[in-house]
Motif scaffolding. Sequence first.
Motif, PDB file in Angstrom:
ATOM      1  N   ARG A 157       0.864  -1.181   0.000  1.00  0.00           N
ATOM      2  CA  ARG A 157       0.000   0.000   0.000  1.00  0.00           C
ATOM      3  C   ARG A 157       0.899   1.229   0.000  1.00  0.00           C
ATOM      4  O   ARG A 157       1.777   1.357   0.850  1.00  0.00           O
ATOM      5  CB  ARG A 157      -0.886   0.013   1.249  1.00  0.00           C
ATOM      6  N   PHE A 158       0.678   2.136  -0.958  1.00  0.00           N
ATOM      7  CA  PHE A 158       1.492   3.343  -0.975  1.00  0.00           C
ATOM      8  C   PHE A 158       0.644   4.542  -1.348  1.00  0.00           C
ATOM      9  O   PHE A 158      -0.435   4.410  -1.941  1.00  0.00           O
ATOM     10  CB  PHE A 158       2.704   3.189  -1.909  1.00  0.00           C
ATOM     11  N   ALA A 159       1.125   5.709  -0.964  1.00  0.00           N
ATOM     12  CA  ALA A 159       0.417   6.959  -1.223  1.00  0.00           C
ATOM     13  C   ALA A 159       1.334   7.913  -1.958  1.00  0.00           C
ATOM     14  O   ALA A 159       2.554   7.893  -1.768  1.00  0.00           O
ATOM     15  CB  ALA A 159      -0.052   7.588   0.088  1.00  0.00           C
ATOM     16  N   TYR A 212      -8.154   6.136  -4.985  1.00  0.00           N
ATOM     17  CA  TYR A 212      -7.550   4.829  -4.737  1.00  0.00           C
ATOM     18  C   TYR A 212      -7.539   4.024  -6.032  1.00  0.00           C
ATOM     19  O   TYR A 212      -8.533   3.986  -6.762  1.00  0.00           O
ATOM     20  CB  TYR A 212      -8.318   4.074  -3.659  1.00  0.00           C
ATOM     21  N   LEU A 219      -2.786   1.972  -4.328  1.00  0.00           N
ATOM     22  CA  LEU A 219      -2.200   3.307  -4.209  1.00  0.00           C
ATOM     23  C   LEU A 219      -3.280   4.332  -3.893  1.00  0.00           C
ATOM     24  O   LEU A 219      -4.432   4.193  -4.283  1.00  0.00           O
ATOM     25  CB  LEU A 219      -1.449   3.692  -5.481  1.00  0.00           C
ATOM     26  N   ALA A 279      -2.524   8.252   3.649  1.00  0.00           N
ATOM     27  CA  ALA A 279      -1.249   7.716   4.139  1.00  0.00           C
ATOM     28  C   ALA A 279      -1.393   6.896   5.414  1.00  0.00           C
ATOM     29  O   ALA A 279      -0.430   6.266   5.842  1.00  0.00           O
ATOM     30  CB  ALA A 279      -0.269   8.867   4.386  1.00  0.00           C
ATOM     31  N   ALA A 325      -0.617   3.391   4.634  1.00  0.00           N
ATOM     32  CA  ALA A 325       0.446   3.192   3.644  1.00  0.00           C
ATOM     33  C   ALA A 325       1.722   2.670   4.288  1.00  0.00           C
ATOM     34  O   ALA A 325       2.067   3.031   5.413  1.00  0.00           O
ATOM     35  CB  ALA A 325       0.740   4.509   2.920  1.00  0.00           C
ATOM     36  N   ALA A 363       5.384   6.150   1.074  1.00  0.00           N
ATOM     37  CA  ALA A 363       4.847   7.404   0.547  1.00  0.00           C
ATOM     38  C   ALA A 363       5.784   7.932  -0.526  1.00  0.00           C
ATOM     39  O   ALA A 363       7.006   7.980  -0.324  1.00  0.00           O
ATOM     40  CB  ALA A 363       4.693   8.442   1.654  1.00  0.00           C
ATOM     41  N   VAL A 415       5.063   6.170   8.499  1.00  0.00           N
ATOM     42  CA  VAL A 415       5.205   5.478   7.213  1.00  0.00           C
ATOM     43  C   VAL A 415       6.652   4.996   7.099  1.00  0.00           C
ATOM     44  O   VAL A 415       7.579   5.810   7.160  1.00  0.00           O
ATOM     45  CB  VAL A 415       4.840   6.410   6.048  1.00  0.00           C
TER      46      VAL A 415
END
Length: 450
Positions: free
Chosen positions: A20-22, A88, A100, A117, A120, A123, A149
């Motif tokens: 999972r990333f932002a 998303y 994401l 975030a 996440a 980031a 994060v």
Amino acid sequence: MTSTTSPLTAEELSATTLLRFATAGSVDDGKSTLVGRLLHDSKSVLSDQLEAVERASLGRGQEAPDLALLTDGLRAEREQGITIDVAYRYFATARRRFILADTPGHVQYTRNMVTGASTAELAVVLVDARNGVVEQTRRHAAVAALLRVPHVVLAVNKMDLVDYAEPVFAAIAEEFTSYAASLGVPEITAIPISALAGDNVVEPSANMDWYGGPTVLEHLETVPVSHDLTGCPARFPVQYVIRPQTADHPDYRGYAGQIASGLLRVGDPVTVLPSGRTTTIAGIDALGRSVDTAWAPQSVTVLLADDLDVSRGDLIAPTGSAPAVTQDVRATVCHLHERPLRIGERVLLKHATRTVKAIVKALPYRIDLSHGLAHENDPAALEVNDIGAVQLRTAEPLPIDAYADVRLTGAFLLIDPADGTTLTAGMAGEAFAEPSSAAGGAADDEGWDF
């Protein structure tokens, strides 16, 4: 609808990990274009989506497809050319699956960045190579630090507009890395890119042969997912009590829910909180069958060896590593609502599957993100998008972890008891040292005297 690439098989997907990333950054730094480029160049875009983007781009007088339109889904976003909501997106490669969150860049949407975030593991903070590190860049780095994060990528974008100059990239990378490290960000990776041209996003850039590091996608595919839920202490919030009381199962009593973190094993000694009663795990049912071990984030039913009074909202945890139970919660919070949060406010605190009454007893400080993590002591209130400290007194004891130790059971929401509106997102435990001053107490009446 058809895809522009062959989808991964179920076996291939099951063998890949999830990241999972932002994405974050200042306005017009190119976040949505980067995400669009990632989706397009990794062949994760459906053909009809790409055709719709091409038509919309031609209607706006653009010769090439505007890949930012793949993520800017709201009409207001497309009209203004900015990101407002958190977008998303899910995509997958042969090496990893991704969720994401493309977050807004405007100061007034800081709460949206916090939302994106909060779950996440990485980031991506974009910087326009022409402008360098600006206030909103520092703000987003500070939010990433507050939310713990584990990995931050500095993507220095629009390198094509500075003639792919290495000194420009090096100066920005040095400034950002020094700032983020001072906030406690554990890992920072700097990558020079051009999201518009595709340099170093999915494919290595022929224009920056001086750069020998990974592309953005390569880094996303290989970065260790360090926030392993199974490595944290076991936490099992009870969501539902199952008592079929049928002829076949006259004495069955199970506790259903999703494991928030850690591992549960049959025979493990556990404590039920907040009561503090101890017992052992007699059985675990998962997907209709009995198992000896279960782990986060599986949904299971736990059977206990003793007939204890356990209900929704209780927390089952290993006896040797159970969280402390308290009615005094100290936390870093992000205020999400237009109505300010003030001392004396009566709220509902939702933690895992438990919701209790609470009173705001103090607002020790507000964090000025435009100047690192400087504290403004004793603010009169927390306004929308403000991040600060709060002290709460709850009507009932809560088994709550420090957010730095277990993110899921260290987080909570403050809710308006009148209409159920979400007011504030909280991270229990002091993420940063608290100033010595503290504000006064709260008014206690109408049964809210704790």
